[in-house]
Design a protein around this motif. Structure first.
Motif, PDB file in Angstrom:
ATOM      1  N   LEU A  37      -8.730   4.755  -5.803  1.00 23.51           N
ATOM      2  CA  LEU A  37      -7.435   4.133  -5.560  1.00 23.51           C
ATOM      3  C   LEU A  37      -6.799   3.803  -6.902  1.00 23.51           C
ATOM      4  O   LEU A  37      -7.507   3.548  -7.871  1.00 23.51           O
ATOM      5  CB  LEU A  37      -7.594   2.822  -4.775  1.00 23.51           C
ATOM      6  N   ILE A  68      -2.020   0.889  -4.782  1.00 28.49           N
ATOM      7  CA  ILE A  68      -1.708  -0.470  -4.338  1.00 28.49           C
ATOM      8  C   ILE A  68      -0.921  -1.204  -5.411  1.00 28.49           C
ATOM      9  O   ILE A  68      -1.066  -0.928  -6.607  1.00 28.49           O
ATOM     10  CB  ILE A  68      -2.973  -1.280  -3.950  1.00 28.49           C
ATOM     11  N   PHE A  75       0.849  -1.188   0.000  1.00 31.93           N
ATOM     12  CA  PHE A  75       0.000   0.000   0.000  1.00 31.93           C
ATOM     13  C   PHE A  75       0.885   1.238   0.000  1.00 31.93           C
ATOM     14  O   PHE A  75       1.868   1.304   0.738  1.00 31.93           O
ATOM     15  CB  PHE A  75      -0.926  -0.026   1.218  1.00 31.93           C
ATOM     16  N   ALA A 107      -6.715  -1.172   2.294  1.00 27.79           N
ATOM     17  CA  ALA A 107      -6.336   0.090   1.650  1.00 27.79           C
ATOM     18  C   ALA A 107      -7.006   1.278   2.338  1.00 27.79           C
ATOM     19  O   ALA A 107      -6.373   2.308   2.581  1.00 27.79           O
ATOM     20  CB  ALA A 107      -6.687   0.067   0.165  1.00 27.79           C
ATOM     21  N   CYS A 139     -11.049  -0.643  -7.476  1.00 28.95           N
ATOM     22  CA  CYS A 139     -10.231   0.475  -6.996  1.00 28.95           C
ATOM     23  C   CYS A 139     -10.758   1.811  -7.495  1.00 28.95           C
ATOM     24  O   CYS A 139     -10.708   2.811  -6.773  1.00 28.95           O
ATOM     25  CB  CYS A 139      -8.777   0.301  -7.434  1.00 28.95           C
TER      26      CYS A 139
END
Length: 164
Positions: free
Chosen positions: A128, A95, A55, A87, A123
């Motif tokens: 993310l 990630i 992470f 996360a 994500c």
């Protein structure tokens, strides 16, 4: 917690951040990822599959690495919910997925490609960035990012090939 009518479980989530920001490792390439991830696989590299996720913060500095699953000789499970939960817990911005192939074969399998695509899509919902998926062996590694596979998975999932 006890209320007057029923008992409610208390949920606690923790992340112990004991590394100063200035001391965090900056991940600059797939080679850097491999070199920092490889020691986590020392006990299983040629015996069974395991999956770890690294992470990162917005500056691509490692917040930590977490074991996601331990599997058998031919597979391990990458649970999307566990990855995203972690996360969120560590306030990650990016990630890097990883798992080993005990056979020594670096080529990603169809299930490897499918789970990578699924995690990449998940994500996006949380803003993310899936930066890479590294397949490790004792001698080398395969990087989905270096091979252009992350971009290819994006296009295949959004623009499937039409048969004439």
């Amino acid at each position: 917690m006890k209320t007057t009518e029923f008992t409610m479980p208390e949920i606690t989530i923790s992340y112990k951040d004991n590394v100063k920001a200035s001391e965090r490792v900056k991940i600059l390439s797939s080679e850097t990822s491999y070199s920092y991830l490889k020691p986590f696989y020392i006990e299983c590299m040629e015996h069974h599959e395991e999956s770890y996720v690294m992470f990162l913060n917005r500056a691509n500095k490692a917040l930590g690495v977490s074991l996601i699953s331990k599997g058998g000789m031919a597979e391990t499970v990458m649970d999307v919910k566990i990855i995203l939960q972690t996360a969120l817990k560590v306030h990650a911005s990016g990630i890097i997925l990883s798992h080993n192939h005990p056979s020594g074969n670096l080529r990603p399998s169809e299930p490897d490609k499918q789970i990578t695509s699924k995690i990449k899509e998940a994500c996006k919902v949380l803003d993310l960035h899936l930066l890479d998926h590294i397949i490790l062996t004792e001698e080398s590694y395969y990087s989905f990012a270096d091979e252009g596979l992350l971009l290819a998975l994006f296009f295949l999932s959004h623009y499937p090939i039409q048969k004439a």
